[in-house]
Design an enzyme around this catalytic site. Structure first.
Site, PDB file in Angstrom:
ATOM      1  CB  SER A 223     -36.737 -30.702 -22.034  1.00 54.64           C
ATOM      2  OG  SER A 223     -38.106 -30.094 -22.260  1.00 54.64           O
TER       3      SER A 223
ATOM      4  CG  HIS B 211     -35.608 -26.597 -20.755  1.00 52.50           C
ATOM      5  ND1 HIS B 211     -35.339 -25.250 -20.691  1.00 52.50           N
ATOM      6  CD2 HIS B 211     -36.555 -26.234 -21.406  1.00 52.50           C
ATOM      7  CE1 HIS B 211     -36.122 -24.158 -21.446  1.00 52.50           C
ATOM      8  NE2 HIS B 211     -37.193 -25.356 -21.979  1.00 52.50           N
TER       9      HIS B 211
ATOM     10  CG  ASP C 269     -40.454 -27.310 -21.657  1.00 53.71           C
ATOM     11  OD1 ASP C 269     -40.048 -26.530 -22.434  1.00 53.71           O
ATOM     12  OD2 ASP C 269     -39.427 -27.865 -22.279  1.00 53.71           O
TER      13      ASP C 269
ATOM     14  CG  MET D 213     -46.357 -25.709 -22.667  1.00 56.53           C
ATOM     15  SD  MET D 213     -46.989 -27.384 -23.969  1.00 56.53           S
ATOM     16  CE  MET D 213     -45.260 -27.688 -24.608  1.00 56.53           C
TER      17      MET D 213
ATOM     18  CG  HIS E 249     -39.659 -22.733 -21.719  1.00 49.31           C
ATOM     19  ND1 HIS E 249     -39.066 -23.228 -22.983  1.00 49.31           N
ATOM     20  CD2 HIS E 249     -39.880 -21.649 -22.646  1.00 49.31           C
ATOM     21  CE1 HIS E 249     -39.413 -22.836 -24.008  1.00 49.31           C
ATOM     22  NE2 HIS E 249     -39.559 -21.290 -23.350  1.00 49.31           N
TER      23      HIS E 249
ATOM     24  CG  MET F 177     -43.349 -22.160 -23.977  1.00 52.09           C
ATOM     25  SD  MET F 177     -43.155 -24.092 -24.655  1.00 52.09           S
ATOM     26  CE  MET F 177     -42.479 -24.684 -22.705  1.00 52.09           C
TER      27      MET F 177
ATOM     28  CG  MET G 100     -38.231 -20.341 -28.824  1.00 55.39           C
ATOM     29  SD  MET G 100     -38.150 -22.404 -27.290  1.00 55.39           S
ATOM     30  CE  MET G 100     -38.696 -23.442 -27.780  1.00 55.39           C
TER      31      MET G 100
ATOM     32  N   GLY H  45     -44.268 -25.606 -28.442  1.00 57.03           N
ATOM     33  CA  GLY H  45     -45.810 -25.973 -28.175  1.00 57.03           C
ATOM     34  C   GLY H  45     -45.051 -28.319 -27.915  1.00 57.03           C
TER      35      GLY H  45
ATOM     36  N   GLY I 266     -42.659 -31.127 -27.951  1.00 57.39           N
ATOM     37  CA  GLY I 266     -41.181 -32.109 -28.184  1.00 57.39           C
ATOM     38  C   GLY I 266     -41.171 -32.760 -29.414  1.00 57.39           C
ATOM     39  N   GLY I 267     -39.941 -32.593 -29.756  1.00 56.59           N
ATOM     40  CA  GLY I 267     -39.753 -34.328 -30.849  1.00 56.59           C
ATOM     41  C   GLY I 267     -40.209 -33.232 -32.505  1.00 56.59           C
TER      42      GLY I 267
ATOM     43  CG  ASP J 166     -36.323 -25.395 -25.825  1.00 55.33           C
ATOM     44  OD1 ASP J 166     -35.930 -26.779 -25.376  1.00 55.33           O
ATOM     45  OD2 ASP J 166     -36.865 -25.039 -24.817  1.00 55.33           O
ATOM     46  N   GLY J 167     -35.013 -26.900 -28.952  1.00 58.86           N
ATOM     47  CA  GLY J 167     -35.612 -27.585 -29.393  1.00 58.86           C
ATOM     48  C   GLY J 167     -35.136 -28.395 -30.906  1.00 58.86           C
ATOM     49  N   GLY J 168     -35.459 -29.384 -30.573  1.00 62.92           N
ATOM     50  CA  GLY J 168     -34.530 -30.073 -32.380  1.00 62.92           C
ATOM     51  C   GLY J 168     -33.057 -30.623 -31.592  1.00 62.92           C
TER      52      GLY J 168
ATOM     53  N   GLY K 104     -34.472 -31.877 -25.237  1.00 61.94           N
ATOM     54  CA  GLY K 104     -36.253 -32.941 -25.053  1.00 61.94           C
ATOM     55  C   GLY K 104     -35.454 -35.144 -25.254  1.00 61.94           C
ATOM     56  CB  SER K 105     -37.510 -36.283 -28.273  1.00 62.51           C
ATOM     57  OG  SER K 105     -37.670 -35.128 -29.039  1.00 62.51           O
TER      58      SER K 105
HETATM   59  C1  DX5 Z   1     -41.047 -26.895 -26.612  1.00 60.40           C
HETATM   60  C2  DX5 Z   1     -40.116 -26.936 -25.564  1.00 60.40           C
HETATM   61  C3  DX5 Z   1     -38.756 -27.372 -25.838  1.00 60.40           C
HETATM   62  C4  DX5 Z   1     -39.005 -29.140 -25.456  1.00 60.40           C
HETATM   63  C5  DX5 Z   1     -38.195 -29.996 -26.283  1.00 60.40           C
HETATM   64  O1  DX5 Z   1     -42.216 -26.312 -26.911  1.00 60.40           O
HETATM   65  O2  DX5 Z   1     -40.200 -25.332 -25.339  1.00 60.40           O
HETATM   66  O3  DX5 Z   1     -38.364 -26.882 -24.343  1.00 60.40           O
HETATM   67  O4  DX5 Z   1     -39.119 -29.644 -24.740  1.00 60.40           O
HETATM   68  O5  DX5 Z   1     -37.934 -30.567 -26.598  1.00 60.40           O
HETATM   69  P1  DX5 Z   1     -37.038 -31.795 -28.441  1.00 60.40           P
HETATM   70  O6  DX5 Z   1     -35.667 -31.869 -27.720  1.00 60.40           O
HETATM   71  O7  DX5 Z   1     -37.731 -32.894 -28.044  1.00 60.40           O
HETATM   72  O8  DX5 Z   1     -37.055 -30.637 -28.841  1.00 60.40           O
HETATM   73 ZN    ZN Z   2     -38.753 -25.449 -23.605  1.00 61.37          ZN
END
Ligand code: DX5
Ligand code: ZN
Length: 217
Positions: free
Chosen positions: A8, A33, A35, A37, A67, A69, A138, A143, A145-146, A172-174, A194-195
């Site tokens: 991400s 990916h 993001d 927002m 993505h 959001m 999700m 909102g 990452g991390g 997606d996420g974590g 992502g992170s």
């Molecule tokens: C969250 C995003 C994710 C995010 C994931 O709002 O939609 O795509 O970047 O980041 P990690 O992998 O660090 O949770």
């Molecule tokens: Zn995302």
């Protein structure tokens, strides 16, 4: 079915964005990916279509999974199509006519996908499952990452997989080396990280390690 790893871009070093895009491409990841927002939908802001176009310019061969959001994704389908989005993911919680917008996404030459937030019951996906190329569950509140992976979302993945054996299902996420195998076991085949991935000095080794961990799931 094909298992895919998606870094991400949200977690990239923005001071070296082009280099970070190239690093993701060189890692052997399957897609980027990206993001997008809108602060009326999530408590943050990120990129717009120009960054999607940047990914296309820097790494034309890297697939662009976008993505949205956003509360009103319907107002921005054309700009993202023009910028080179290839899959466009819109939230089921968005304030628009989803059937219509999913059709418009396809009409603009992109793959339509639907996204479900952690608090949203999976059953309301049913009327859309026949119209999408991908479902995104999700595993954090969108909102930032991390954040910590919410394992309670995984039964939703299995629910979708039972009904649509051939559908691409993304989480997606974590995502990391511990959580991605759990999602794979639940039935997901596309994994955003992502992170975790951008935080690795050797992203290629981390992608290979993830592939090995999910190969048998
Ligand atoms: C969250 C995003 C994710 C995010 C994931 O709002 O939609 O795509 O970047 O980041 P990690 O992998 O660090 O949770
Ligand atoms: Zn995302």
């Amino acid at each position: 079915m094909k298992k895919e790893i998606l870094p991400s871009l949200l977690a990239a070093d923005y001071g070296r964005l082009a280099d970070e895009i190239l690093r993701a491409e060189a890692s052997g990841a399957d897609a980027m990916h990206i993001d997008i927002m809108d602060p009326t939908f999530v408590p943050n802001m990120s990129f717009g279509p120009d960054v999607v176009a940047l990914v296309r310019r820097v790494a034309p061969g890297l697939y662009r999974n976008v993505h949205l959001m956003m509360n009103r994704p319907d107002l921005y389908l054309e700009p993202f199509a023009k910028a080179g989005a290839q899959t466009l993911q819109i939230h089921i919680e968005a304030d628009c006519d989803l059937h219509r917008e999913l059709r418009r996404i396809r009409g603009l030459g992109m793959k339509p996908a639907i996204v479900l937030n952690p608090e949203t019951p999976v059953e309301i996906l049913a009327p859309y499952l026949g119209e999408v190329d991908e479902a995104l569950v999700m595993t954090v509140h969108p909102g930032y990452g991390g954040q910590k992976f919410i394992a309670d979302c995984l039964p939703k993945v299995s629910w979708i997989r039972e009904r649509r054996p051939g559908l691409d299902i993304m989480i997606d996420g974590g995502g990391n080396a511990e959580t991605i195998p759990l999602a794979a076991k639940a039935g997901a085949n596309q994994f955003v990280a992502g992170s975790y991935l951008f935080g690795k000095p050797d992203m290629r080794a981390a992608v290979e390690d993830l592939r090995a961990r999910i190969a048998a799931c």
